[in-house]
Write a protein that holds these residues in place. Sequence first.
Motif, PDB file in Angstrom:
ATOM      1  N   LYS A   4     -21.331  -1.359  94.058  1.00  0.00           N
ATOM      2  CA  LYS A   4     -21.684  -2.775  94.817  1.00  0.00           C
ATOM      3  C   LYS A   4     -22.601  -2.775  94.997  1.00  0.00           C
TER       4      LYS A   4
ATOM      5  N   GLN B 282     -23.588  -7.317  96.350  1.00  0.00           N
ATOM      6  CA  GLN B 282     -23.508  -8.335  95.129  1.00  0.00           C
ATOM      7  C   GLN B 282     -24.485  -9.592  95.156  1.00  0.00           C
TER       8      GLN B 282
ATOM      9  N   SER C 166     -14.783  -8.616  93.078  1.00  0.00           N
ATOM     10  CA  SER C 166     -16.243  -9.106  92.564  1.00  0.00           C
ATOM     11  C   SER C 166     -16.764 -10.289  92.768  1.00  0.00           C
TER      12      SER C 166
END
Length: 298
Positions: free
Chosen positions: A76, A49, A288
Amino acid sequence: MNIIVVGSTNMDLVYLVPHIVKAGETLHSTKHELFFGGKGANQAVTAGQLGANVDFVGNVGADDFGEQIIQNLQDKGVNTAAVQRVGMTGQAIIQLADSGENSIVLFPGANFLVTPEQIEENTERIASSDVLLLQLEIPMPAVETAANIASQKNVKIILNPAPAQQISDSLLSKVSILTPNETELAILTGLKTETEEDLFQACSLLLQKGVGAVVVTLGAKGAYYMNHYEHGHVQANKVIAKDTTGAGDAFNGALTVGLCQGNSLKDSILYASTVSAYVVTQMGAQPSIPSSFHVNNI
């Protein structure tokens, strides 16, 4: 930034509790949730990420959890071509207290079926990487095989020695950067780790064994680092923690990305501290991460 992570994947079964259960105590959980976990996967999705090209080598089960984990890794930014499906997916049973503290019981499942032969099949992937990132939730022979290959191919090795256990001097001598917490550092060295002088002595011993640098994660107290040229303390970012699960893994993933960018050890620690401070404000070990934390935006 080509990073290869050899390690574990889990499905985390999280139980929210008023406090960590004591021996003999029965406690009602106020909530139950499922999250993706496993130290290797946590570190891989953090790095993915943050903008790195990440390959993951490990196992998931031939079950629904395994399918979900592979999909999440891909979502991801992690390449899963080297992930095998065998046995039952590893699980972590986590108590998460109102204070943010956690207690974890691991069922290794497919993680303990990672073999040296499986690692050798991925020699080319390791050789073409800038950094190999390792932890200790898969069998030690697999870890040592990965380190041997990386050492032979002049690939930098970052080892997070968790869960805590003894490590051979042979493996330590191949490690570019070792990232224990205080407990793991004490187990590795047999020395106290209570004061900064204690940390200095313990890290010095590891450098004498051939480790290139040591970064000791200290939770809310930040991190202590030492290499052959400098040592020092980096303060942690002050945040209100919601879930500390995976904080150290986020730190390791971000540290690896920072170093791959050519940043100094201290600057990479500062970057890793910023990322891990954000992660503990979220639920689960693989939240996230906003694009503002992307290495190119810092």
